[in-house]
Structure formats: structure tokens, C-alpha cells
Design an enzyme around this catalytic site. Structure first.
Site, PDB file in Angstrom:
ATOM      1  N   GLU B  84       2.600  12.576 -42.691  1.00 17.37           N
ATOM      2  CA  GLU B  84       2.959  11.345 -43.394  1.00 17.37           C
ATOM      3  C   GLU B  84       1.883  11.025 -44.428  1.00 17.37           C
ATOM      4  O   GLU B  84       1.877   9.947 -45.006  1.00 17.37           O
ATOM      5  CB  GLU B  84       3.148  10.193 -42.421  1.00 17.37           C
ATOM      6  CG  GLU B  84       1.925   9.896 -41.568  1.00 17.37           C
ATOM      7  CD  GLU B  84       1.822   8.418 -41.240  1.00 17.37           C
ATOM      8  OE1 GLU B  84       2.730   7.896 -40.606  1.00 17.37           O
ATOM      9  OE2 GLU B  84       0.824   7.807 -41.645  1.00 17.37           O
ATOM     10  N   CYS B 116       4.908  10.491 -36.720  1.00 17.51           N
ATOM     11  CA  CYS B 116       4.055  11.369 -35.912  1.00 17.51           C
ATOM     12  C   CYS B 116       4.770  12.570 -35.321  1.00 17.51           C
ATOM     13  O   CYS B 116       4.158  13.350 -34.586  1.00 17.51           O
ATOM     14  CB  CYS B 116       3.393  10.575 -34.789  1.00 17.51           C
ATOM     15  SG  CYS B 116       2.271   9.314 -35.386  1.00 17.51           S
ATOM     16  N   HIS B 239       2.652  12.835 -26.943  1.00 23.06           N
ATOM     17  CA  HIS B 239       2.052  12.180 -28.104  1.00 23.06           C
ATOM     18  C   HIS B 239       1.040  11.146 -27.611  1.00 23.06           C
ATOM     19  O   HIS B 239       1.279  10.439 -26.643  1.00 23.06           O
ATOM     20  CB  HIS B 239       3.140  11.510 -28.955  1.00 23.06           C
ATOM     21  CG  HIS B 239       2.568  10.728 -30.102  1.00 23.06           C
ATOM     22  ND1 HIS B 239       1.746  11.308 -31.039  1.00 23.06           N
ATOM     23  CD2 HIS B 239       2.668   9.411 -30.445  1.00 23.06           C
ATOM     24  CE1 HIS B 239       1.377  10.384 -31.916  1.00 23.06           C
ATOM     25  NE2 HIS B 239       1.914   9.230 -31.575  1.00 23.06           N
TER      26      HIS B 239
END
Ligand SMILES: [Zn+2]
Lengths: 136, 350
Positions: B84, B116, B239
Site C-alpha cells: 500500500e 495488509c 497477520h
């Protein structure tokens, strides 16, 4: 320095440390040139160098040329590649007081110039202290 | 629901990169909170002045190639970079990376986006690309130099790092691919509008309906389709926006803290966004043994989760040492204060 066509032509040499090996006398050449500096033949083949070498000499720049202000102060070194040639390059990922003649360095591809907010970003080789494996 | 190609594929190489600079959370708290209040992690990685998503991707990619054995970069038919924080709004990161590793000119090159989870998205696509027979090798990278507004809660964790995976035929792989599954819905938990420098986030949306629901649904459904249970996995990587979330989601799913510990890097390097779970997986592969099963689940705001199941092969043992280990990058540490951090992350203008 930040010439778009010139940077584009030199991208292989700059991104990957692509030089030459002389097919006549076997000497490794960087940067690439038309005539072998040793035997003066023109029989060279492209080769990407390993990027490993050591600091041969160095100097820290506090008043950089135009276009490099964002990184100052930085250290410029002559690096002896393990294949033989001497290369002039910026050192990175270190503090200037850490530099020593003979220290092991490795090539990384980094930003050379950021081109302000609107221009093209220039990438190229720099050298940093060789990464030492952590104790297992 | 499960995503699996006809041909057997796997990871032929993997590589990590983390910049050397660290900003302790205590520094952020000193500047904005008079040193008071709880902090989510110990410290985060900070990219140097000459680093960005291109340079970090190049190093992770070179490490992945070093571990791939004798792969000619000219046989890589795709170089895909998920991020990003691509350095250009228009001009691909991937062509620069492809050029720097010698994969040009006969290669697919593209940049992927999805907060993400842009990295795992690229990995899944690479599995499909190789699994269909369209390519022998495809390189997928997750990479970010995450930006956070000064004093925002995200400033404690938003960090920099990169992880690269070379996908290829299963017979050359150090880990073979068993299956994957994606779960995505529309959630306004985190976003950045065009021309804005810093992202915004929607407080109450970030936890339960976003991170937890998406990861739990993706992982549960994947394990159901594959007929696996948490004890079948030696390691699980989730994550990691902070320390609390991945441990909590692991427990909800029936995994133990031991299973997630080896891949949990957030306390030492922060949230590397698109590189977060892929980097955790590189740390696991560095110590994995033949036969180990590993579960990976990313999370991307907006929102979605990609869950993947892999099995480590005998080839892992000879490949691990062919490039710097993730731990080598984590321990290569130079602490900086908030002022240097502000300069390095372009918050000071002269
Ligand atoms: Zn010669």
C-alpha cells in the site's frame, strides 16, 4: 546527473552491478567499456558481479553535490570487489564512525536520488557492512 | 471454496528483508503521551533514507532467488509486488524489481493492492499462474513502508519490511502447497483516499467484525475443506498488527501460543503491513523441519483474509542457510529517537 535517458541506459549496470569479463585475458571489468584495459581487445561478455567486496578507501561527504542533499552526511568508498575491480560507491546502513579500511561490504540496490515530489526516482548500487549471521 | 491448482506447486525459494533502524514505542509515548500509557509493542522497524518498497522488495527477492537453487531469473514469468506504499502512484514497482533481479524482459509485472493482504494475494495468484502451467516460476512479494499520522495510535506499530516467495513446481519446492481459501466482505475499518498521505481508520470496526471474523472464517473453512485440525500444524502465522490480536485469534481457532510464537515478529519489528504474515512465515521456514505443516492467514482491511496450508519438504534443510535468516535482520538493530525517525520518514521538510 539526474538525466532520464542516461539513467535508463545504465540501469542494468546500476541495479545489478553488471560488468564484463574479458574473453581474451579473463580480467573482470567494471564499469563496462569498449576496450579491455589490460589486453586492449574488444571481446567482452556481460557478467553480474557477486556484490561482495571490501573497503579500499573512503571519505565522508558533508557538503554534497546538488541532488544528493537528502542523504548527507554520507560516506563514499572505493570498494575492491572480490572479482577484482575497484568501484566507487556510497556506503549505507552504517554510521560514518564505523567505517574501516578492509571491512567486508556487500552490494545493495538503494535510492540514489528521490527526484523531489514529482521527478523520477533513481535507484542504484550502494554497499553496506556484510550481514553477519546471528548465533543460532 | 478451497483454491487449489491442478498441478502440484510449492515455494521454491523464500526471502526476508527488514531495515536496521528501530523506533522504541517508549519514544512515541515520550513525545505524545508524556511517557504515560500502555504501548502495543516494544519497537518497530524504520526504513532508512534510501529505502522504499522497491529497494526492500529487491533484497527480499534476491534472498528468495539465493534459496531457489539454480533458477535462471529469465524463467520467472511474473514479478508481482503487493503493497500500500508503492513509491509511485503511476509506474509499477514490479518492473524496477524485475530489472534488478534480472527477470526482464519476458515477464509479467504488476503491483497488487489490498491493504495488509496484498502480499498473500500475490502469492495466491502466483500459485494459480504456476499451477495452470502458464509459468514455470512466479515471484510474489509483500512489502510496505507503512505511514502513520503523527500521534495516531498506528504510529506505535506502522513499520517497514518485505518478504518474497518464488513459486514453482512441487518437485523443486522447499514447501508444497496444500490449499488456500479467501474470505472477503466490505468493511470500512481502514482506508486512505487518493492524494492523502496518512490513512484513516474506523475505531470500533477494526477488531471483532474485521480482523477476527475474517481470519476465523477463512481458517476454519480452509481446515474444514482440507480435513485438518489445529494439532496437525507445527506452526501457525497470523497477520500481526500488534501482539494481542494474533495470539487471541490463535486461541479462538484452537491453536496454542507455542504454535504462533516462532512466526510472531511484531513485538520486535512492528506491523509491516503487506509483509506482516509473509515475514512471519519466513521466520518459521528458517527453523522448520521436513514434514512440518504450516498455516498462514493474512488480514487486509477493507476487508479480507487469505488462508494457506503448506507442508515443508526435505529440501528445506539445505536451503535455509543460503541467504540471511529473518532473525539476522531482526537482530541487526540500530535504535533511533523520534527526531531521526521523523527525518527518515519524511516528516521534516527543509
Ligand atoms: Zn583483456
Amino acid at each position: 546527473m539526474n538525466s532520464v535517458p542516461r539513467n535508463w541506459r545504465l540501469r542494468q549496470q546500476r541495479y545489478r552491478l553488471v560488468g564484463e569479463i574479458c574473453e581474451s585475458c579473463g580480467v573482470r571489468i567494471f564499469p563496462p567499456r569498449d576496450v579491455c584495459p589490460e589486453c586492449e581487445t574488444m571481446e567482452q561478455k556481460e557478467v553480474a558481479f557477486s556484490g561482495r567486496g571490501e573497503v579500499y578507501s573512503y571519505s565522508t561527504v558533508y557538503h554534497p553535490p546538488r541532488g544528493f542533499e537528502e542523504f548527507a552526511p554520507y560516506t563514499v568508498a572505493l570498494v575492491r570487489l572480490e572479482e577484482g575491480p575497484l568501484v566507487t560507491a556510497q556506503l549505507t546502513d552504517l554510521d560514518s564512525e564505523q567505517v574501516k579500511i578492509g571491512m567486508s561490504v556487500e552490494m545493495v540496490t538503494r535510492r540514489m536520488q528521490s527526484g523531489g515530489e514529482e521527478g523520477p526516482i533513481v535507484y542504484g548500487y550502494k554497499f553496506r557492512p556484510a550481514i553477519q549471521p546471528a548465533a543460532a | 471454496m478451497v483454491l487449489k491448482p491442478r498441478r502440484e506447486v510449492g515455494f521454491v525459494g523464500y526471502g526476508a528483508y527488514v531495515p536496521r533502524y528501530r523506533l522504541p514505542n517508549a519514544e512515541v509515548a515520550r513525545v505524545w503521551m508524556q511517557g504515560q500509557g500502555s504501548t502495543p509493542i516494544k519497537e518497530k522497524s524504520v526504513a532508512g533514507l534510501d529505502e522504499d518498497v522497491v529497494t526492500m522488495s529487491v533484497e527480499a527477492a534476491r534472498n528468495a532467488l539465493s534459496r531457489a537453487g539454480p533458477v535462471d531469473p529469465n524463467q520467472i514469468r511474473a514479478v508481482w509486488v503487493g503493497s500500500e506504499s508503492h513509491p509511485y502512484a503511476v509506474k509499477p514497482t514490479s518492473t524496477i524489481v524485475a530489472e534488478a533481479i534480472g527477470a526482464t524482459p519476458y515477464t509479467q509485472a504488476a503491483d497488487w493492492e489490498f491493504a495488509c493482504k496484498a502480499g498473500t494475494e500475490a502469492i495466491q495468484a502466483a500459485i494459480g499462474f504456476v499451477g495452470s502451467g502458464m509459468a514455470r516460476y512466479a515471484l510474489a512479494i509483500g512489502s510496505d513502508v507503512a505511514q502513520a499520522r503523527p500521534a495516531d495510535a498506528l504510529e506505535y506499530t506502522a513499520s517497514a519490511g518485505s518478504a518474497a516467495y518464488l513459486v514453482g513446481p512441487a518437485r523443486e519446492a522447499l514447501a508444497t502447497f496444500e490449499g488456500s481459501l479467501s474470505y472477503a466482505t466490505d468493511i470500512p475499518d481502514f482506508w486512505r483516499r487518493a492524494y492523502q498521505r496518512y490513512p484513516s481508520h474506523g475505531g470500533r470496526f477494526t477488531g471483532q467484525p474485521a480482523y477476527f471474523t475474517h481470519i476465523v472464517e477463512a481458517v476454519r473453512s480452509l481446515m474444514e475443506c482440507l480435513g485438518t485440525e489445529p494439532p496437525d500444524y507445527r506452526y501457525a502465522v497470523f497477520h500481526q498488527p500488534n501482539v494481542k490480536f494474533p495470539i487471541s485469534v490463535a486461541k479462538q481457532l484452537g491453536f496454542t501460543v507455542e504454535q504462533v510464537q516462532s512466526g510472531l515478529l511484531v513485538n520486535e519489528i512492528g506491523n509491516t503491513y503487506a509483509a506482516s504474515s509473509p515475514l512471519g512465515l519466513t521466520a518459521v521456514l528458517d527453523i522448520a523441519e521436513p514434514g512440518d505443516r504450516v498455516l498462514l492467514a493474512s488480514y487486509g482491511s477493507g476487508a479480507g483474509s487469505d488462508a494457506l496450508s503448506i507442508r515443508v519438504t526435505d529440501a528445506i534443510l539445505e536451503r535455509q542457510r543460503l541467504a540471511p535468516r529473518t532473525r539476522d535482520y531482526v537482530t541487526r538493530r540500530r535504535e533511533v529517537d523520534y527526531a531521526i525517525y521523523a527525518r527518515y520518514s519524511n516528516k521534516l521538510v527543509r
